[in-house]
Scaffold this active site. Structure first.
Site, short mmCIF file in Angstrom:
data_model
loop_
_atom_site.label_atom_id
_atom_site.label_comp_id
_atom_site.label_asym_id
_atom_site.label_seq_id
_atom_site.Cartn_x
_atom_site.Cartn_y
_atom_site.Cartn_z
CG ASP A 85 -7.55 10.22 -24.00
OD1 ASP A 85 -6.51 9.54 -24.03
OD2 ASP A 85 -8.66 9.75 -23.67
CE LYS A 103 -6.33 2.60 -25.91
NZ LYS A 103 -6.76 2.15 -24.66
NE ARG A 139 -6.16 -3.76 -19.78
CZ ARG A 139 -6.13 -3.86 -21.11
NH1 ARG A 139 -5.34 -4.72 -21.71
NH2 ARG A 139 -6.89 -3.10 -21.86
CB THR A 148 -4.05 3.76 -22.13
OG1 THR A 148 -3.75 3.82 -23.52
CG2 THR A 148 -5.52 4.06 -21.91
CE1 TYR A 170 -4.28 0.87 -0.28
CE2 TYR A 170 -4.46 -1.26 0.81
CZ TYR A 170 -5.03 -0.24 0.07
OH TYR A 170 -6.33 -0.32 -0.33
CD GLU A 206 -4.69 5.11 0.80
OE1 GLU A 206 -4.57 5.79 1.83
OE2 GLU A 206 -5.67 4.39 0.57
C1 LIG Z 1 -8.76 7.60 -26.36
C2 LIG Z 1 -8.99 6.70 -25.20
N1 LIG Z 1 -9.05 7.21 -23.97
C3 LIG Z 1 -9.27 6.44 -22.89
C4 LIG Z 1 -9.43 5.08 -23.01
C5 LIG Z 1 -9.76 4.27 -21.78
O1 LIG Z 1 -8.72 3.50 -21.37
P1 LIG Z 1 -8.97 2.30 -20.32
O2 LIG Z 1 -9.63 1.23 -21.08
O3 LIG Z 1 -7.60 1.97 -19.82
O4 LIG Z 1 -9.83 2.86 -19.23
C6 LIG Z 1 -9.34 4.49 -24.27
C7 LIG Z 1 -9.51 3.02 -24.40
O5 LIG Z 1 -9.77 2.46 -25.37
C8 LIG Z 1 -9.13 5.32 -25.39
O6 LIG Z 1 -9.08 4.80 -26.62
#
Ligand SMILES: Cc1ncc(COP(=O)(O)O)c(C=O)c1O
Length: 432
Positions: A197, A226, A232, A223, A51, A53
Site C-alpha cells: 500500500d 497525498k 482524493r 491513494t 454513470y 459502471e
Molecule cells: C497507507 C494508507 N493506506 C490507505 C489510506 C486510506 O486512504 P483514504 O483515506 O483515501 O481511504 C491511508 C490514508 O491515510 C493510508 O495512509
C-alpha cells in the site's frame, strides 16, 4: 465561484473560509497536499453527471464514449509512471482500493500479516476497528525498539510462525523506505501474497526517489491525493510480469481468470457502484502532471525539505523515530519534552501550524493522547517553501511546544506563520 456565491451563499461562504484557513496556515499533515487548478477544474466538471459502471469498452450504461477515453488516459498514464501492466483507477479512496485487495486475495478468516497501527501501519491493514481486522485474522509485525526500523529477520521469523496468506507492506507513519525484495523473498518462502500500500509514497516512487514496489509486490494499492498530488481517490496496480508469477486462477467460475480481472471485479461490482468519472478525469490530469519533469523537481524538494526539517528538530533535542527520515514525513517522539501529542497538536493548531498527533512505537499513551506528532513536507513544498522555511518552521514549532501554555508565544508564532504564508500564496483563484 460566482454562480455558487449567488446560488448558495451559505455553502459558498464556508468554502471561502476553508480556503482562507488553508491559505493562512501552515499545512504540515503528511497525508495532505494542494492540487493544481487544472485538477480542481476536472473535478468540478460535467463528468460528475455520468454513470459508467463497468470498464472502458465494457460498460453497463450508454453514452460512455468520452469517459471511456478519459479513463483509458488515466490508466495509461499510471502504467507509464509506475511501469505497470495493469491499473484500475476507479477506487473511490485508499480504503476502498484496499477492500478490493482483500476481496481478491483473502477469504474471511484467513490470515494477514501487516504493520502494526501503532508502529506506523494503517487502519485498513488489520486494525480491529476496521473491516480488515473484523473480517480477517490480522497479525502484526512492528519496528525494532532499538532502531525504530523494520527488521527483516524478525518479520521472516514471524511469517514462518504464523504462515499468513497475505503480507502487507506500506504505512501511514513510517519515515523509511522498504526493502521490497526482502519482503518478496519472505512471501515466497511462506507461500503468501505480497501487497504494498504505497498511499503515502506514491509521489517519490513515481519519480524514482524511493524504491518501486511493483516488480516485487503481487498487487499495489495507493491513494492519489497525498504525495501524488491528485484528487482524493485510490488506485490499484500490478507490475510487469507480476501476474505471471502469480499464475492464472479460476476460483469462482469455471473460466480461467487473471488476477487483474479478479481485482477489477472486486472494485466493481465487489465493493463499489458507479465510478466517479469527474475524479477519474482529475486523476488523469494529476498523472499527466506527474509525468512532467517539474514533478520530479517537486518530489526532490519534498524530500530535501523533510531531511532539513528533521535535522533541525534533532539539533533542537527532539527524538525522531528511526533517527531521521528517508521520505516526506517524520515522526517526532515527544516523550523527552514533557508534552503529549494531543497537547502539541492543540497548541500548534492555535498558532496555525497544522499537524496530527500520532502514536509512536511502543507508546504508552492512548491513541487519543499519543506521545508523538507526525509532520510532513508535501503541502508546503507545493506552495514553494524550501529548506530555509522548513528550518524556521521547526524552530517555530519548538517555540510553541516548549511554551505550549503561553498564549503570548503562540500568538507571536502565529503572526510569523501568517507572514510566511503570505509570501507563498495558495489559491487566489478559488474566490475569483
Ligand atoms: C497507507 C494508507 N493506506 C490507505 C489510506 C486510506 O486512504 P483514504 O483515506 O483515501 O481511504 C491511508 C490514508 O491515510 C493510508 O495512509
Amino acid at each position: 465561484m460566482k454562480r455558487l456565491k449567488d446560488h448558495d451563499p451559505e455553502v459558498y461562504s464556508l468554502i471561502e473560509k476553508e480556503t482562507e484557513r488553508q491559505n493562512n496556515g501552515m499545512e504540515l499533515i503528511a497525508s495532505e497536499n494542494f492540487v493544481s487548478k487544472a485538477v480542481m477544474e476536472a473535478m468540478g466538471s460535467s463528468l460528475t453527471n455520468k454513470y459508467a459502471e463497468g470498464l472502458p469498452g465494457k460498460r453497463y450504461y450508454g453514452g460512455c464514449k468520452y469517459v471511456d477515453i478519459v479513463e483509458d488516459l488515466a490508466r495509461d498514464r499510471a502504467k507509464i509512471l509506475y511501469n505497470a501492466d495493469w491499473v484500475n483507477v476507479q477506487p473511490h479512496s485508499g480504503a476502498t482500493a484496499n477492500a478490493a485487495v482483500y476481496l481478491t486475495f483473502l477469504k474471511p478468516g484467513e490470515t494477514l500479516l501487516g504493520l502494526d497501527l501503532s508502529h506506523g501501519g494503517h487502519l485498513t491493514h488489520g486494525s480491529p476497528v476496521n473491516f480488515s481486522g473484523i473480517t480477517y485474522n490480522a497479525q502484526f509485525y512492528g519496528v525494532s525498539k532499538e532502531t525504530g526500523r523494520l527488521d527483516m529477520n524478525i518479520i521472516r521469523d514471524k511469517a514462518k510462525k504464523i504462515k499468513p496468506k497475505m503480507i502487507s507492506i506500506g504505512a501511514s507513519a513510517y519515515p523509511r523506505d522498504f526493502d521490497y525484495e526482502a519482503f518478496r523473498n519472505i512471501a515466497d518462502e511462506v507461500g503468501a501474497f505480497l501487497w504494498m500500500d504505497m498511499a503515502h509514497t506514491a509521489g517519490p516512487i513515481a519519480t524514482k526517489l524511493l524504491n518501486n514496489p511493483l516488480p516485487y509486490a503481487h498487487v499495489v494499492s495507493t491513494t492519489t491525493h497525498k504525495t501524488l498530488r491528485g484528487p482524493r481517490g485510490g488506485m490499484l496496480l500490478i507490475g510487469r510480469d507480476a501476474e505471471n508469477t502469480l499464475g492464472k486462477v479460476a476460483p469462482k467460475s469455471g473460466r480461467v481468470k487473471m488476477w487483474s480481472e479478479l481485482l477489477d471485479s472486486a472494485v466493481f461490482p465487489g465493493t463499489q457502484g458507479g465510478p466517479l468519472m469527474h475524479v477519474i478525469a482529475a486523476k488523469a490530469v494529476a498523472l499527466g502532471e506527474a509525468l512532467q519533469k517539474d514533478f520530479t523537481t517537486y518530489q526532490e524538494q519534498v524530500l530535501k525539505n523533510s531531511k532539513t526539517m528533521a535535522a533541525r528538530f534533532m539539533e533542537l533535542g527532539y527524538d525522531l523515530v528511526s533517527g531521521g527520515t528517508d521520505n516526506h514525513l517524520m515522526l517526532v517522539d515527544l516523550r523527552n519534552k514533557g508534552i503529549t501529542g494531543k497537547e502539541a497538536e492543540d497548541a500548534l493548531g492555535r498558532a496555525d501550524l497544522t499537524v496530527n498527533k500520532n502514536m509512536v512505537p511502543f507508546d504508552t499513551q492512548s491513541p487519543f493522547v499519543t506521545s508523538g506528532i507526525r509532520v510532513g513536507t508535501p503541502a508546503m513544498t507545493t506552495r514553494g517553501m524550501g529548506p530555509e522555511e522548513f528550518t524556521r518552521i521547526a524552530e517555530l514549532m519548538d517555540m510553541v511546544m516548549t511554551s505550549h501554555t503561553s498564549e503570548d508565544v503562540i500568538q507571536k508564532v502565529r503572526s510569523e506563520v501568517h507572514g510566511m504564508c503570505e509570501r507563498f500564496p495558495l489559491y487566489d483563484f478559488v474566490t475569483a
